[in-house]
Write an enzyme that holds these catalytic residues in place. Sequence first.
Site, short mmCIF file in Angstrom:
data_model
loop_
_atom_site.label_atom_id
_atom_site.label_comp_id
_atom_site.label_asym_id
_atom_site.label_seq_id
_atom_site.Cartn_x
_atom_site.Cartn_y
_atom_site.Cartn_z
N GLU A 43 -5.61 27.62 -28.00
CA GLU A 43 -6.47 28.68 -28.54
C GLU A 43 -6.12 29.06 -29.97
O GLU A 43 -6.66 30.03 -30.50
CB GLU A 43 -6.39 29.92 -27.65
CG GLU A 43 -6.69 29.67 -26.19
CD GLU A 43 -8.07 29.08 -25.95
OE1 GLU A 43 -8.98 29.36 -26.76
OE2 GLU A 43 -8.23 28.31 -24.98
N HIS A 128 -22.94 24.74 -26.77
CA HIS A 128 -23.21 25.59 -25.62
C HIS A 128 -23.28 27.05 -26.03
O HIS A 128 -22.43 27.55 -26.76
CB HIS A 128 -22.13 25.43 -24.56
CG HIS A 128 -22.23 26.40 -23.43
ND1 HIS A 128 -23.25 26.35 -22.49
CD2 HIS A 128 -21.45 27.47 -23.08
CE1 HIS A 128 -23.10 27.32 -21.63
NE2 HIS A 128 -22.02 28.02 -21.96
N HIS A 171 -18.15 32.43 -20.03
CA HIS A 171 -17.39 33.05 -21.12
C HIS A 171 -17.49 34.58 -21.01
O HIS A 171 -18.00 35.26 -21.91
CB HIS A 171 -17.98 32.59 -22.47
CG HIS A 171 -16.96 32.40 -23.54
ND1 HIS A 171 -16.09 31.34 -23.55
CD2 HIS A 171 -16.66 33.13 -24.65
CE1 HIS A 171 -15.31 31.42 -24.62
NE2 HIS A 171 -15.64 32.50 -25.30
N ARG A 179 -7.35 31.08 -21.82
CA ARG A 179 -6.04 31.38 -21.22
C ARG A 179 -6.20 31.96 -19.82
O ARG A 179 -5.49 31.59 -18.89
CB ARG A 179 -5.27 32.34 -22.12
CG ARG A 179 -4.73 31.70 -23.39
CD ARG A 179 -4.27 32.74 -24.39
NE ARG A 179 -5.40 33.40 -25.03
CZ ARG A 179 -5.33 34.56 -25.71
NH1 ARG A 179 -4.18 35.19 -25.79
NH2 ARG A 179 -6.39 35.06 -26.28
N GLY A 181 -8.79 31.58 -17.78
CA GLY A 181 -9.32 30.56 -16.88
C GLY A 181 -8.27 29.58 -16.41
O GLY A 181 -8.25 29.18 -15.25
N TYR A 207 -9.58 17.67 -22.78
CA TYR A 207 -9.94 18.88 -22.03
C TYR A 207 -11.31 19.38 -22.47
O TYR A 207 -12.18 19.66 -21.63
CB TYR A 207 -8.86 19.93 -22.28
CG TYR A 207 -9.09 21.30 -21.69
CD1 TYR A 207 -9.24 21.49 -20.33
CD2 TYR A 207 -9.11 22.42 -22.52
CE1 TYR A 207 -9.41 22.75 -19.79
CE2 TYR A 207 -9.27 23.70 -21.99
CZ TYR A 207 -9.43 23.86 -20.63
OH TYR A 207 -9.59 25.12 -20.11
N TYR A 208 -11.54 19.47 -23.78
CA TYR A 208 -12.84 19.92 -24.29
C TYR A 208 -13.96 18.99 -23.83
O TYR A 208 -15.08 19.44 -23.53
CB TYR A 208 -12.84 19.98 -25.81
CG TYR A 208 -11.91 21.01 -26.42
CD1 TYR A 208 -11.61 22.20 -25.75
CD2 TYR A 208 -11.35 20.80 -27.68
CE1 TYR A 208 -10.75 23.14 -26.31
CE2 TYR A 208 -10.49 21.74 -28.25
CZ TYR A 208 -10.20 22.90 -27.56
OH TYR A 208 -9.37 23.83 -28.13
#
Length: 244
Positions: A43, A128, A171, A179, A181, A207-208
């Site tokens: 992050e 998104h 979100h 963090r 999640g 991951y993304y």
Amino acid sequence: MDFTKIEELRTTLKMIQPLNTGELKRLRDEFMIDNTYNSNAIEGNVLTLEETALILQLGITIAEKPIKDHLEAIGHKDAFEYIMQLAADETDLTEHVIKTVHSLVLINDANNRGVYRSLPVKILGSEHIPPQPYLVPVQMEELVHDYTKMQQEKHIIEAIAEFHLRFESIHPFIDGNGRTGRLLMNLELIKAGMMPVNIKFTDRLKYYNTFDAYRNGNAIEAMTTLIANYEVEELEKHIQILAQ
């Protein structure tokens, strides 16, 4: 997806003499520090792994590093310890639990801790667009409700993967969603008798990409595979430690 290897490793782990309390605590603390570093680094937190350890273990302040980053490390540690207690108590995943975890993560933002966002947001680097604020409470209620059904119909790793993908797509908070999640992911893994996983900063693009795969075709396979591979890694690591 075939989860045979995970089940075989879990069986092997159960057959080996367990660690004593002190050894278990040491391994758990090491994981917590590593996990805090990686989750925060994803992050944008600029603390190194060593600096994170110094802050969390010795309470040392790192010169020229932002106070915000120090607080994020402390908040993540507190949230990790909280989910460990929830897992020990086999606490159900509820909106109250989610908001409490978030309130610990977002230690540096008193106004938004544990509160669903009231503003529209856009995820940086992604096309998104999360739902409008008035839809967040409705979609979060649906997600928690659906998760109970997911656990009955899917392998637990698939259920956790789908929950994580939907949670991050909603979100629900103004900040701290990633963090929070990932902590919820580990809460549910531990409750299911599995190892917590540590999504590495170096794997952030992989991951993304799991979110892109989900949003482009509503597929959970990429996230499921990512979590499963990390689970295998953690199981093999613990078996190796115990075998020694």
